[in-house]
Scaffold this motif. Structure first.
Motif, PDB file in Angstrom:
ATOM      1  N   LYS A 150       0.622  -1.315   0.006  1.00 26.12           N
ATOM      2  CA  LYS A 150      -0.365  -0.020   0.886  1.00 26.12           C
ATOM      3  C   LYS A 150       0.689   1.271   0.728  1.00 26.12           C
ATOM      4  N   GLY A 151       2.048   1.230   0.844  1.00 27.36           N
ATOM      5  CA  GLY A 151       2.848   2.567  -0.169  1.00 27.36           C
ATOM      6  C   GLY A 151       4.645   2.417   1.204  1.00 27.36           C
ATOM      7  N   THR A 152       4.791   3.418   1.160  1.00 22.30           N
ATOM      8  CA  THR A 152       6.567   3.662   1.582  1.00 22.30           C
ATOM      9  C   THR A 152       6.318   5.097   2.331  1.00 22.30           C
ATOM     10  N   PHE A 153       6.804   4.697   3.113  1.00 20.32           N
ATOM     11  CA  PHE A 153       7.120   6.085   4.404  1.00 20.32           C
ATOM     12  C   PHE A 153       8.431   6.188   4.806  1.00 20.32           C
ATOM     13  N   TYR A 154       9.196   6.907   4.864  1.00 14.53           N
ATOM     14  CA  TYR A 154      10.584   7.185   6.017  1.00 14.53           C
ATOM     15  C   TYR A 154      10.343   7.503   7.409  1.00 14.53           C
ATOM     16  N   ILE A 155      11.257   7.462   8.219  1.00  8.94           N
ATOM     17  CA  ILE A 155      11.216   7.431   9.565  1.00  8.94           C
ATOM     18  C   ILE A 155      12.843   8.705   9.183  1.00  8.94           C
ATOM     19  N   PRO A 156      12.790   9.482   9.586  1.00  8.14           N
ATOM     20  CA  PRO A 156      14.476  10.198   9.632  1.00  8.14           C
ATOM     21  C   PRO A 156      15.841  10.084  10.231  1.00  8.14           C
ATOM     22  N   GLU A 157      16.052   9.700  10.295  1.00  9.66           N
ATOM     23  CA  GLU A 157      17.810   9.829  11.363  1.00  9.66           C
ATOM     24  C   GLU A 157      17.588  10.670  12.594  1.00  9.66           C
ATOM     25  N   PHE A 158      17.880  10.307  14.098  1.00 10.11           N
ATOM     26  CA  PHE A 158      17.994  11.496  14.741  1.00 10.11           C
ATOM     27  C   PHE A 158      19.000  11.321  15.199  1.00 10.11           C
ATOM     28  N   ASN A 159      19.978  12.944  15.420  1.00 10.85           N
ATOM     29  CA  ASN A 159      21.779  13.191  15.598  1.00 10.85           C
ATOM     30  C   ASN A 159      22.055  12.420  15.026  1.00 10.85           C
ATOM     31  N   GLY A 160      21.574  12.106  13.940  1.00 15.21           N
ATOM     32  CA  GLY A 160      22.576  10.568  13.144  1.00 15.21           C
ATOM     33  C   GLY A 160      22.580   9.303  13.586  1.00 15.21           C
ATOM     34  N   GLU A 161      21.063   9.149  14.439  1.00 15.90           N
ATOM     35  CA  GLU A 161      21.202   7.707  15.125  1.00 15.90           C
ATOM     36  C   GLU A 161      19.716   6.964  14.256  1.00 15.90           C
ATOM     37  N   LYS A 162      19.639   6.080  13.801  1.00 15.50           N
ATOM     38  CA  LYS A 162      19.374   4.873  12.645  1.00 15.50           C
ATOM     39  C   LYS A 162      18.072   4.552  14.072  1.00 15.50           C
ATOM     40  N   MET A 163      16.392   4.406  13.657  1.00 14.69           N
ATOM     41  CA  MET A 163      15.971   3.990  14.167  1.00 14.69           C
ATOM     42  C   MET A 163      16.069   2.438  14.461  1.00 14.69           C
ATOM     43  N   ARG A 164      15.325   2.246  16.172  1.00 12.68           N
ATOM     44  CA  ARG A 164      15.985   0.927  16.039  1.00 12.68           C
ATOM     45  C   ARG A 164      14.670  -0.190  16.069  1.00 12.68           C
ATOM     46  N   THR A 165      13.347   0.201  16.856  1.00 14.61           N
ATOM     47  CA  THR A 165      12.189   0.300  16.794  1.00 14.61           C
ATOM     48  C   THR A 165      10.976   1.111  16.486  1.00 14.61           C
ATOM     49  N   PHE A 166      10.226   1.026  16.825  1.00 19.30           N
ATOM     50  CA  PHE A 166       8.792   2.121  16.305  1.00 19.30           C
ATOM     51  C   PHE A 166       7.267   1.137  17.198  1.00 19.30           C
ATOM     52  N   ASN A 167       6.440   1.907  17.119  1.00 16.12           N
ATOM     53  CA  ASN A 167       5.340   1.682  17.407  1.00 16.12           C
ATOM     54  C   ASN A 167       4.204   2.635  17.080  1.00 16.12           C
ATOM     55  N   ILE A 168       3.235   2.628  16.500  1.00 19.28           N
ATOM     56  CA  ILE A 168       1.733   3.403  15.744  1.00 19.28           C
ATOM     57  C   ILE A 168       0.960   3.608  17.088  1.00 19.28           C
ATOM     58  N   ILE A 169       0.593   4.323  17.722  1.00 20.96           N
ATOM     59  CA  ILE A 169      -0.393   4.640  18.684  1.00 20.96           C
ATOM     60  C   ILE A 169      -1.583   5.724  18.616  1.00 20.96           C
ATOM     61  N   ASP A 170      -2.414   5.569  18.152  1.00 22.87           N
ATOM     62  CA  ASP A 170      -3.771   6.375  17.804  1.00 22.87           C
ATOM     63  C   ASP A 170      -3.017   7.292  16.538  1.00 22.87           C
ATOM     64  N   GLU A 171      -3.147   8.177  16.546  1.00 19.27           N
ATOM     65  CA  GLU A 171      -2.455   9.964  16.169  1.00 19.27           C
ATOM     66  C   GLU A 171      -0.335   9.715  15.588  1.00 19.27           C
ATOM     67  N   GLY A 172       0.036   8.365  16.291  1.00 19.75           N
ATOM     68  CA  GLY A 172       2.023   9.176  16.931  1.00 19.75           C
ATOM     69  C   GLY A 172       2.103   8.205  16.647  1.00 19.75           C
ATOM     70  N   LEU A 173       3.834   8.419  15.749  1.00 19.68           N
ATOM     71  CA  LEU A 173       4.001   7.472  15.891  1.00 19.68           C
ATOM     72  C   LEU A 173       5.893   7.311  16.619  1.00 19.68           C
TER      73      LEU A 173
END
Length: 247
Positions: free
Chosen positions: A207-230
């Motif tokens: 259905k599609g692709t999106f990007y989660i940016p680096e933060f202070n030079g670090e790549k994301m390790r895991t994530f969760n989606i809750i309501d209107e937030g990631l």
């Protein structure tokens, strides 16, 4: 074995699943006692809760001598056990080559299992019947994984190339953090972001692709989606992004 340890809180009830001991510990915030349920597996590496007393685990079945892992559903209240039938591959390597992540879609009542080392995921109903076998858009397969036993320890003897890093289910969709660069992916976009592909759980359709940016030079390790937030978890930070599904 860290993936075989999980905690579910449905206040005031708590379930703790421990894969190395192959047990579920059930208690509550108000109570001083606990109930211990033993699964019919020697160990399990992945587990989910699909109802307050019903769990699905991927582990080594105690009813056979094989070391391959299968999916087992168990109810701690009724002691009813359901084993899958011809869903898992049997490669004689304790499930190393077919390791992945186990998730539950409570909207469509489906169990999803994306592989780590192949662009593939399984979809089962709550009775562990195979609904379909899906493929991710990463059109590749990992190198064949071989294993050996050294001092009673089973290990892989070939490099493991991660195709699917991490996955979760939210609002009827499967989100997979891709571990490899797609053919049409920009090099800088791949280097500076974590790529997440979206699939419909009912059909397996992309259905599609999106990007989660680096933060202070670090790549994301895991994530969760809750309501209107990631919520993205990095090595040293936890970052919340505004997020909504518009497909």
């Amino acid at each position: 074995m860290s993936s075989g340890f999980s905690t579910y809180v449905d206040s005031p009830y708590i379930s703790i699943l421990a894969g190395r001991a192959s047990v579920a510990i059930e208690t509550s915030f108000a109570g001083k006692n606990y109930a211990l349920y033993k699964f019919p597996t020697r160990i399990y590496t992945h587990s989910i809760r699909i109802s307050p007393k019903t769990y699905v685990v991927r582990g080594i079945d105690t009813s056979v001598k094989k070391t391959d892992q299968i999916f087992v559903k168990a109810n701690s209240e009724t002691n009813q056990v359901t084993r899958e039938k011809n869903v898992s591959e049997t490669n004689g390597d304790a499930g190393l080559s077919t390791d992945g992540m186990l998730s539950y879609d409570p909207i469509n009542h489906l169990i999803i299992y994306p592989y780590f080392y192949e662009n593939k995921f399984l979809c089962m109903d709550t009775n562990l019947n195979l609904v379909y076998t899906g493929r991710t858009i990463d059109n590749t397969k990992s190198l064949p994984i071989k294993s050996t036993v050294n001092k009673n320890v089973l290990t892989t003897t070939t490099p493991k190339r991660i195709v699917n890093n991490y996955s979760l289910i939210s609002q009827g969709y499967l989100f997979i953090n891709s571990g490899i660069k797609a053919n049409n992916e920009d090099n800088k976009a791949y280097q500076d972001n974590s790529i997440v592909d979206i699939y419909e759980t009912k059909t397996g359709a992309y259905k599609g692709t999106f990007y989660i940016p680096e933060f202070n030079g670090e790549k994301m390790r895991t994530f969760n989606i809750i309501d209107e937030g990631l919520i993205a978890i990095y090595k040293s930070k936890v970052v919340k992004y505004k997020f909504s599904i518009r497909i």
